[in-house]
Design a protein around this motif. Sequence first.
Motif, PDB file in Angstrom:
ATOM      1  N   ALA A 422       0.836  -1.213   0.000  1.00  0.00           N
ATOM      2  CA  ALA A 422       0.000   0.000   0.000  1.00  0.00           C
ATOM      3  C   ALA A 422       0.866   1.257   0.000  1.00  0.00           C
ATOM      4  CB  ALA A 422      -0.923  -0.013   1.220  1.00  0.00           C
ATOM      5  N   CYS A 423       1.977   1.227   0.732  1.00  0.00           N
ATOM      6  CA  CYS A 423       2.886   2.380   0.758  1.00  0.00           C
ATOM      7  C   CYS A 423       3.568   2.585  -0.596  1.00  0.00           C
ATOM      8  CB  CYS A 423       3.935   2.195   1.854  1.00  0.00           C
ATOM      9  SG  CYS A 423       3.291   2.465   3.524  1.00  0.00           S
ATOM     10  N   VAL A 424       3.982   1.494  -1.233  1.00  0.00           N
ATOM     11  CA  VAL A 424       4.596   1.586  -2.566  1.00  0.00           C
ATOM     12  C   VAL A 424       3.654   2.306  -3.522  1.00  0.00           C
ATOM     13  CG1 VAL A 424       5.287   0.247  -4.587  1.00  0.00           C
ATOM     14  CG2 VAL A 424       6.102  -0.419  -2.323  1.00  0.00           C
ATOM     15  N   VAL A 425       2.381   1.873  -3.508  1.00  0.00           N
ATOM     16  CA  VAL A 425       1.381   2.464  -4.412  1.00  0.00           C
ATOM     17  C   VAL A 425       1.122   3.925  -4.042  1.00  0.00           C
ATOM     18  CG1 VAL A 425      -1.029   2.351  -5.161  1.00  0.00           C
ATOM     19  CG2 VAL A 425       0.290   0.238  -4.858  1.00  0.00           C
ATOM     20  N   ASP A 426       0.942   4.196  -2.752  1.00  0.00           N
ATOM     21  CA  ASP A 426       0.591   5.539  -2.278  1.00  0.00           C
ATOM     22  C   ASP A 426       1.712   6.547  -2.557  1.00  0.00           C
ATOM     23  OD1 ASP A 426      -1.036   7.469  -0.789  1.00  0.00           O
ATOM     24  OD2 ASP A 426       0.510   7.273   0.765  1.00  0.00           O
ATOM     25  N   TRP A 427       2.964   6.171  -2.256  1.00  0.00           N
ATOM     26  CA  TRP A 427       4.070   7.109  -2.425  1.00  0.00           C
ATOM     27  C   TRP A 427       4.334   7.430  -3.896  1.00  0.00           C
ATOM     28  CZ3 TRP A 427       7.335   3.966   1.593  1.00  0.00           C
ATOM     29  CH2 TRP A 427       6.907   4.310   2.880  1.00  0.00           C
ATOM     30  N   GLN A 428       4.122   6.427  -4.737  1.00  0.00           N
ATOM     31  CA  GLN A 428       4.318   6.707  -6.166  1.00  0.00           C
ATOM     32  C   GLN A 428       3.187   7.602  -6.698  1.00  0.00           C
ATOM     33  OE1 GLN A 428       4.784   3.295  -8.698  1.00  0.00           O
ATOM     34  NE2 GLN A 428       5.123   4.521 -10.529  1.00  0.00           N
ATOM     35  N   LYS A 429       1.979   7.353  -6.206  1.00  0.00           N
ATOM     36  CA  LYS A 429       0.819   8.115  -6.688  1.00  0.00           C
ATOM     37  C   LYS A 429       0.852   9.561  -6.198  1.00  0.00           C
ATOM     38  CE  LYS A 429      -4.237   7.891  -6.766  1.00  0.00           C
ATOM     39  NZ  LYS A 429      -5.430   7.130  -6.296  1.00  0.00           N
ATOM     40  N   ARG A 430       1.158   9.776  -4.919  1.00  0.00           N
ATOM     41  CA  ARG A 430       1.100  11.120  -4.345  1.00  0.00           C
ATOM     42  C   ARG A 430       2.408  11.899  -4.497  1.00  0.00           C
ATOM     43  NH1 ARG A 430       0.906  11.951   0.507  1.00  0.00           N
ATOM     44  NH2 ARG A 430       1.308   9.889   1.423  1.00  0.00           N
ATOM     45  N   LEU A 431       3.543  11.162  -4.359  1.00  0.00           N
ATOM     46  CA  LEU A 431       4.834  11.851  -4.342  1.00  0.00           C
ATOM     47  C   LEU A 431       5.655  11.627  -5.598  1.00  0.00           C
ATOM     48  CD1 LEU A 431       5.889  10.922  -0.683  1.00  0.00           C
ATOM     49  CD2 LEU A 431       4.658  12.957  -1.442  1.00  0.00           C
ATOM     50  N   GLY A 432       5.182  10.683  -6.446  1.00  0.00           N
ATOM     51  CA  GLY A 432       5.951  10.332  -7.636  1.00  0.00           C
ATOM     52  C   GLY A 432       7.255   9.627  -7.291  1.00  0.00           C
ATOM     53  N   ALA A 588       5.718   4.896   8.938  1.00  0.00           N
ATOM     54  CA  ALA A 588       5.522   5.245   7.528  1.00  0.00           C
ATOM     55  C   ALA A 588       5.440   6.767   7.326  1.00  0.00           C
ATOM     56  CB  ALA A 588       4.264   4.576   6.998  1.00  0.00           C
ATOM     57  N   ALA A 589       4.750   7.465   8.226  1.00  0.00           N
ATOM     58  CA  ALA A 589       4.594   8.922   8.075  1.00  0.00           C
ATOM     59  C   ALA A 589       5.949   9.630   8.151  1.00  0.00           C
ATOM     60  CB  ALA A 589       3.651   9.448   9.153  1.00  0.00           C
ATOM     61  N   GLU A 590       6.803   9.187   9.062  1.00  0.00           N
ATOM     62  CA  GLU A 590       8.124   9.800   9.195  1.00  0.00           C
ATOM     63  C   GLU A 590       9.009   9.458   7.994  1.00  0.00           C
ATOM     64  OE1 GLU A 590      10.128   9.314  12.935  1.00  0.00           O
ATOM     65  OE2 GLU A 590       8.229   9.201  14.036  1.00  0.00           O
ATOM     66  N   PHE A 591       8.894   8.220   7.520  1.00  0.00           N
ATOM     67  CA  PHE A 591       9.683   7.820   6.349  1.00  0.00           C
ATOM     68  C   PHE A 591       9.252   8.646   5.136  1.00  0.00           C
ATOM     69  CE2 PHE A 591      10.678   5.203   2.642  1.00  0.00           C
ATOM     70  CZ  PHE A 591      12.008   4.863   2.898  1.00  0.00           C
ATOM     71  N   GLU A 592       7.953   8.892   5.047  1.00  0.00           N
ATOM     72  CA  GLU A 592       7.444   9.697   3.936  1.00  0.00           C
ATOM     73  C   GLU A 592       8.043  11.109   3.981  1.00  0.00           C
ATOM     74  OE1 GLU A 592       3.222  11.662   2.678  1.00  0.00           O
ATOM     75  OE2 GLU A 592       3.190   9.536   3.276  1.00  0.00           O
ATOM     76  N   LYS A 593       8.143  11.678   5.183  1.00  0.00           N
ATOM     77  CA  LYS A 593       8.766  13.012   5.312  1.00  0.00           C
ATOM     78  C   LYS A 593      10.221  12.969   4.879  1.00  0.00           C
ATOM     79  CE  LYS A 593       5.846  14.548   9.173  1.00  0.00           C
ATOM     80  NZ  LYS A 593       5.843  14.900  10.614  1.00  0.00           N
TER      81      LYS A 593
END
Length: 603
Positions: A422-432, A588-593
């Motif tokens: 889910a993170c793989v899909v979300d990060w590519q979709k929102r953050l590219g 996940a939220a911190e990794f995203e930052k």
Amino acid sequence: MLEEKFITAENIARRKEFLEFSEVDVEILSQIHQYLERNEVVVDLFTDSFYRHVFSFPELRMMLSDEASIHRLKKLQSKYFFRLTAGDYGEDYVSDRLKVGYTHQKVGLEPRWYTGAYRKYLSSLLPILHEIYGDDSTKLIAAYDAVLKVVFFDMDLALDTYFHSSMQKLFRLANYDSLTSLPNRNLFYDRLAQEIKKVQRTESSLALLLIDLDQFKEVNDTLGHPSGDLLLIEAAHRIRKCVREADTVARLGGDEFIIILPELNTHTHVERIALDIIQVLSKPYQLDNDTVYISASIGITVYPEDAQDIANLLKHADQAMYVAKAEGRNRFSYFTQSMQQEAKEKQELTNDLRQALVRKELHVYYQPIIGLKSGSITKAEALLRWKHPTRGMVSPVIFIPLAEESGLIHEIGDWVFQQALACVVDWQKRLGFVIQISVNKSPIQFEHPEKQVWQQKMKELGVPGNRINVEITEGLLFKQSAKTKERLLDFRNDGIEVSIDDFGTGFSSLSYLKQFDIDYLKIDRSFIKDLEKNSDDRALAEAIIVMAHKLGIRTIAEGVETEVQRDILKSCGCDFVQGFLYSPAIPAAEFEKMIAGEQSVRS
């Protein structure tokens, strides 16, 4: 003395009493016997007539294959029927009749043929009785009645052997292991209960030795169950030779054996037996064309010191055996009360773990993996964390083994994968941001009957295979099971890459690296922590990197904490690093930052 204890002298008397088989009958039968002695040809004629009758049935004729056997059996049959009227029906007679019954069973004669044989005897004897007693109907009837009594007495004995044998077979089926011929769990419980009663009377003690064969599953998986059975038979034989005749050796099931040592005087005696067993079981086993080696882990518990009942005694022996396994196998361990406390805590923690997913206590953290050439985050490892409501953060070193032992690893492992995907899909979709996430897969998960569950989920979401990396241990490859090969091949065919975690701490065989087409080797942190001051660790790390590159495998160094370690690894040609130098595993939220911040720096 009767050879068969199931029929006593008292039992013989009761049978005769029920048949009204009296001394008067014995006297009459003796008179008939005297006539037959004077006219032996009559008995021979009867025997010939009897065998002509027998030969008219093909299934009986097949049992009598040659003339020599037929001649011998005719002589025995003549003696058999001749003795029916001999007048002596005591213990020797009964013992002889029982032997005849058991012999008939061995040759395959079914009990239904007895009625026909005795009927034939009675029919043949009737004209002889008429010849002896003439028209004296009173004496003729009394004689025939006496003959009937001895025939039914005799036939009852013969058929009893069939019943007794059937009961013995049922007893063996219920109480003995069919493979090793050792007492099974049922008989073991019975004997243990009896031995405990003796201990209570004599105020002595007894010991239980629970034996588990190490590496037996590997033998079964690699060589097959027939070879595993041969090993169990030989192991049972070796164990039996290590104990006294009065000791009980039983097979509880699978690769577990247990010994009751009664009349225990000192622990030295127990330890000597345990060491003898460990030694003999570690010797090689020749299984057809294969030679294999195993070892044994033994748990020892003592009654009444360690427990007051059978259930707890067995539980404690099991706990001690698992301690022996945890300490390296091929050894024994005594039960201690601290084991009981540990087992209780382990059970409580396992029960809590069963509810952890539902209660949302489990979380997936991500640790960045840095490409040494680019210096940027290119991958991440998904790591499971458990925040217990009262214990706080529980170490994966503690709860992952519990998940594996309880089977919860299947559900939990799939959940971790789904979170990472889910993170793989979300990060590519929102953050590219395109990233590959490594997910650990336990050897236990490879035993699950359902395959390609992860691949199907990725296809549903349209995620390419190379977005997920499956991390496995060296031990999984060492087993080389067909199922493991099939699952790894499925990953390869679907583009999912595979890493060997903690490389260098297990079997480290070059052959399986080539055989399984591995993508990454993760160099264990034990080789990294002393890179700066230990030249041997540096040489080993460099050798692993060079070897991997020669095989077309990329390397990831774990546990990198200093810039000096990073620089040494970079100079050795290592491809990727992860460790506290960059970041611990974070939510996940911190990794995203972190990745968002890295992207902003680039732009």
